[in-house]
Design a protein around this motif. Structure first.
Motif, PDB file in Angstrom:
ATOM      1  N   GLN A   6     -33.404  25.493  12.283  1.00  0.00           N
ATOM      2  CA  GLN A   6     -32.053  25.364  12.825  1.00  0.00           C
ATOM      3  C   GLN A   6     -31.955  26.039  14.188  1.00  0.00           C
ATOM      4  O   GLN A   6     -31.295  25.525  15.106  1.00  0.00           O
ATOM      5  N   LEU A   7     -32.616  27.181  14.315  1.00  0.00           N
ATOM      6  CA  LEU A   7     -32.610  27.888  15.601  1.00  0.00           C
ATOM      7  C   LEU A   7     -33.255  27.021  16.689  1.00  0.00           C
ATOM      8  O   LEU A   7     -32.791  26.987  17.827  1.00  0.00           O
ATOM      9  N   HIS A   8     -34.311  26.303  16.323  1.00  0.00           N
ATOM     10  CA  HIS A   8     -34.975  25.429  17.288  1.00  0.00           C
ATOM     11  C   HIS A   8     -34.054  24.288  17.712  1.00  0.00           C
ATOM     12  O   HIS A   8     -34.031  23.900  18.893  1.00  0.00           O
ATOM     13  N   HIS A   9     -33.276  23.754  16.775  1.00  0.00           N
ATOM     14  CA  HIS A   9     -32.317  22.695  17.128  1.00  0.00           C
ATOM     15  C   HIS A   9     -31.260  23.245  18.093  1.00  0.00           C
ATOM     16  O   HIS A   9     -30.893  22.571  19.063  1.00  0.00           O
ATOM     17  N   PHE A  10     -30.768  24.454  17.817  1.00  0.00           N
ATOM     18  CA  PHE A  10     -29.801  25.087  18.724  1.00  0.00           C
ATOM     19  C   PHE A  10     -30.408  25.260  20.107  1.00  0.00           C
ATOM     20  O   PHE A  10     -29.788  24.944  21.132  1.00  0.00           O
ATOM     21  N   TRP A  11     -31.642  25.756  20.163  1.00  0.00           N
ATOM     22  CA  TRP A  11     -32.353  25.978  21.424  1.00  0.00           C
ATOM     23  C   TRP A  11     -32.506  24.667  22.184  1.00  0.00           C
ATOM     24  O   TRP A  11     -32.303  24.613  23.404  1.00  0.00           O
ATOM     25  N   SER A  12     -32.828  23.591  21.487  1.00  0.00           N
ATOM     26  CA  SER A  12     -33.010  22.284  22.121  1.00  0.00           C
ATOM     27  C   SER A  12     -31.714  21.780  22.731  1.00  0.00           C
ATOM     28  O   SER A  12     -31.690  21.264  23.857  1.00  0.00           O
ATOM     29  N   ALA A  16     -30.993  21.322  26.698  1.00  0.00           N
ATOM     30  CA  ALA A  16     -30.718  19.956  27.159  1.00  0.00           C
ATOM     31  C   ALA A  16     -29.336  19.835  27.768  1.00  0.00           C
ATOM     32  O   ALA A  16     -29.065  18.899  28.530  1.00  0.00           O
ATOM     33  N   GLY A  17     -28.444  20.761  27.450  1.00  0.00           N
ATOM     34  CA  GLY A  17     -27.089  20.718  27.985  1.00  0.00           C
ATOM     35  C   GLY A  17     -26.125  19.882  27.172  1.00  0.00           C
ATOM     36  O   GLY A  17     -25.020  19.579  27.631  1.00  0.00           O
ATOM     37  N   GLY A  18     -26.500  19.505  25.958  1.00  0.00           N
ATOM     38  CA  GLY A  18     -25.599  18.734  25.104  1.00  0.00           C
ATOM     39  C   GLY A  18     -26.340  18.101  23.940  1.00  0.00           C
ATOM     40  O   GLY A  18     -27.563  17.945  23.963  1.00  0.00           O
ATOM     41  N   VAL A  19     -25.559  17.717  22.922  1.00  0.00           N
ATOM     42  CA  VAL A  19     -26.146  17.152  21.708  1.00  0.00           C
ATOM     43  C   VAL A  19     -26.773  15.788  21.977  1.00  0.00           C
ATOM     44  O   VAL A  19     -27.881  15.490  21.501  1.00  0.00           O
ATOM     45  N   VAL A  20     -26.084  14.934  22.750  1.00  0.00           N
ATOM     46  CA  VAL A  20     -26.572  13.575  22.987  1.00  0.00           C
ATOM     47  C   VAL A  20     -27.901  13.606  23.734  1.00  0.00           C
ATOM     48  O   VAL A  20     -28.857  12.912  23.372  1.00  0.00           O
ATOM     49  N   ARG A  21     -27.970  14.425  24.785  1.00  0.00           N
ATOM     50  CA  ARG A  21     -29.209  14.505  25.551  1.00  0.00           C
ATOM     51  C   ARG A  21     -30.349  15.080  24.704  1.00  0.00           C
ATOM     52  O   ARG A  21     -31.482  14.610  24.757  1.00  0.00           O
ATOM     53  N   ALA A  22     -30.044  16.091  23.892  1.00  0.00           N
ATOM     54  CA  ALA A  22     -31.066  16.659  23.008  1.00  0.00           C
ATOM     55  C   ALA A  22     -31.514  15.636  21.975  1.00  0.00           C
ATOM     56  O   ALA A  22     -32.684  15.572  21.604  1.00  0.00           O
ATOM     57  N   SER A  23     -30.574  14.802  21.536  1.00  0.00           N
ATOM     58  CA  SER A  23     -30.901  13.751  20.572  1.00  0.00           C
ATOM     59  C   SER A  23     -31.867  12.736  21.176  1.00  0.00           C
ATOM     60  O   SER A  23     -32.828  12.309  20.531  1.00  0.00           O
ATOM     61  N   GLU A  24     -31.622  12.378  22.431  1.00  0.00           N
ATOM     62  CA  GLU A  24     -32.507  11.417  23.109  1.00  0.00           C
ATOM     63  C   GLU A  24     -33.913  11.982  23.270  1.00  0.00           C
ATOM     64  O   GLU A  24     -34.903  11.257  23.158  1.00  0.00           O
ATOM     65  N   ARG A  25     -34.017  13.269  23.520  1.00  0.00           N
ATOM     66  CA  ARG A  25     -35.327  13.890  23.734  1.00  0.00           C
ATOM     67  C   ARG A  25     -36.084  14.089  22.419  1.00  0.00           C
ATOM     68  O   ARG A  25     -37.304  13.981  22.386  1.00  0.00           O
ATOM     69  N   SER A  26     -35.346  14.424  21.350  1.00  0.00           N
ATOM     70  CA  SER A  26     -36.001  14.764  20.083  1.00  0.00           C
ATOM     71  C   SER A  26     -36.158  13.582  19.140  1.00  0.00           C
ATOM     72  O   SER A  26     -36.985  13.607  18.228  1.00  0.00           O
ATOM     73  N   GLY A  27     -35.333  12.543  19.335  1.00  0.00           N
ATOM     74  CA  GLY A  27     -35.360  11.407  18.426  1.00  0.00           C
ATOM     75  C   GLY A  27     -34.539  11.617  17.165  1.00  0.00           C
ATOM     76  O   GLY A  27     -34.489  10.745  16.296  1.00  0.00           O
ATOM     77  N   LEU A  28     -33.865  12.755  17.070  1.00  0.00           N
ATOM     78  CA  LEU A  28     -32.991  13.022  15.926  1.00  0.00           C
ATOM     79  C   LEU A  28     -31.579  12.537  16.243  1.00  0.00           C
ATOM     80  O   LEU A  28     -31.145  12.536  17.388  1.00  0.00           O
ATOM     81  N   ALA A  29     -30.858  12.159  15.201  1.00  0.00           N
ATOM     82  CA  ALA A  29     -29.485  11.678  15.376  1.00  0.00           C
ATOM     83  C   ALA A  29     -28.588  12.829  15.828  1.00  0.00           C
ATOM     84  O   ALA A  29     -28.777  13.971  15.396  1.00  0.00           O
ATOM     85  N   ARG A  55     -17.600  18.673  27.265  1.00  0.00           N
ATOM     86  CA  ARG A  55     -18.883  19.376  27.271  1.00  0.00           C
ATOM     87  C   ARG A  55     -18.914  20.500  26.244  1.00  0.00           C
ATOM     88  O   ARG A  55     -17.885  21.063  25.883  1.00  0.00           O
ATOM     89  N   LEU A  56     -20.115  20.806  25.795  1.00  0.00           N
ATOM     90  CA  LEU A  56     -20.355  21.982  24.971  1.00  0.00           C
ATOM     91  C   LEU A  56     -20.892  23.084  25.872  1.00  0.00           C
ATOM     92  O   LEU A  56     -21.832  22.868  26.632  1.00  0.00           O
ATOM     93  N   VAL A  57     -20.277  24.256  25.819  1.00  0.00           N
ATOM     94  CA  VAL A  57     -20.788  25.392  26.594  1.00  0.00           C
ATOM     95  C   VAL A  57     -21.061  26.544  25.637  1.00  0.00           C
ATOM     96  O   VAL A  57     -20.416  26.669  24.589  1.00  0.00           O
TER      97      VAL A  57
END
Length: 291
Positions: A6-12, A16-29, A55-57
């Motif tokens: 979970q910590l790694h998901h938070f870090w990602s 990445a600056g947001g959930v959508v961008r992190a999702s695109e990079r990781s392949g997770l929904a 935005r998420l800050v």
């Protein structure tokens, strides 16, 4: 106990600056990432993100958790590299940034202990302006940066400064130039040709204040960002130049100059700047222990 997945998901998401961008990079929904972060927040009893428009800050707590997460996952990567190097017999890379104001001989003195380790080390040195080196340190392209000052407070870089050495400053000149100086040191510096480090060098301002306090006004005939270039001009007789006193014998021997005096009140310090609180890279630990 912290769930490191979970910590790694938070870090990602934070990087990445947001959930959508992190999702695109990781392949997770995106829903998976959001759910994992919500679970982490619940288990820790804190809020890591807040909404600012769309935005998420990071919250203040989120910033702190991110700094720890970056160190944790950087250490994990470093551990993998170290184990891989040991298993294959390859030398462990030691990537060092050296600020251009740091004398080359000082860099060698500070880094030499890393070459005495039982495991093979391959030093990769890069010289540049401090701000550019710190940028590479922040994205882990460097393991450490050698500088003549601590991490500047205005730099948007998470890092820690470890003092390695300090020295008073001495002044040097060729024999021919020294013979033209009038009177005793430091009065002989008045109206004498002087070579100075550039404005980025931490020692420049204390040296100028030292001269001003003694009402000594030399003729400044050159300013140099690169300490080696200043020394080369001094060796050629262009002017008096300054360098750390701990290198005095080496400088006189290598450059055929003599020390004309010392400014004990002008102290130059040298630092290792790292992104980690506790030094873990074996080469950095060796450098730090030798101070």
């Amino acid at each position: 106990m912290i769930n490191f997945k979970q910590l790694h998901h938070f870090w990602s998401v934070a990087r990445a600056g947001g959930v959508v961008r992190a999702s695109e990079r990781s392949g997770l929904a995106p829903q998976t990432l959001s759910g994992q972060i919500a679970t982490l927040e619940a288990s820790l009893g804190v809020t890591l993100f807040r909404r600012q428009g769309r935005r998420l800050v990071l919250t203040e707590t989120g910033e702190m958790v991110l700094s720890y997460a970056e160190e944790i996952f950087r250490l994990g990567t470093e551990l993998e590299t170290a184990l891989s190097s040991r298993a294959t017999g390859r030398a462990l890379p030691f990537r060092v940034g050296v600020a251009d104001v740091v004398p080359k001989a000082i860099a060698w003195v500070l880094l030499a202990p890393s070459l005495s380790l039982p495991e093979p080390i391959r030093i990769v040195c890069r010289e540049d302006k401090l701000d550019r080196l710190l940028g590479d340190l922040a994205i882990h392209k460097l393991d450490v940066v050698l500088a003549d000052s601590p991490l500047p407070p205005q730099m948007d870089v998470r890092g820690y400064s470890h003092k390695l050495a300090e020295s008073s400053v001495s002044l040097f000149a060729t024999e021919a130039l020294a013979q033209t100086l009038k009177g005793e040191f430091p009065g002989c510096l008045h109206e004498a040709p002087l070579l100075l480090p550039g404005p980025d060098a931490a020692v420049r301002t204390p040296m100028l204040h030292w001269l001003e306090d003694r009402r000594i006004r030399p003729r400044i005939v050159g300013e140099f960002d690169d300490s080696a270039l200043m020394t080369a001009f001094g060796e050629a007789g262009a002017g008096i130049f300054l360098a750390p006193s701990l290198l005095a014998e080496q400088i006189c021997r290598q450059h055929s100059v003599r020390r004309i005096g010392e400014a004990p009140e002008v102290v130059e310090a040298f630092y290792a700047i790292s992104v980690e609180r506790r030094l873990t890279h074996p080469a950095i630990r060796a450098v730090s222990r030798a101070r």
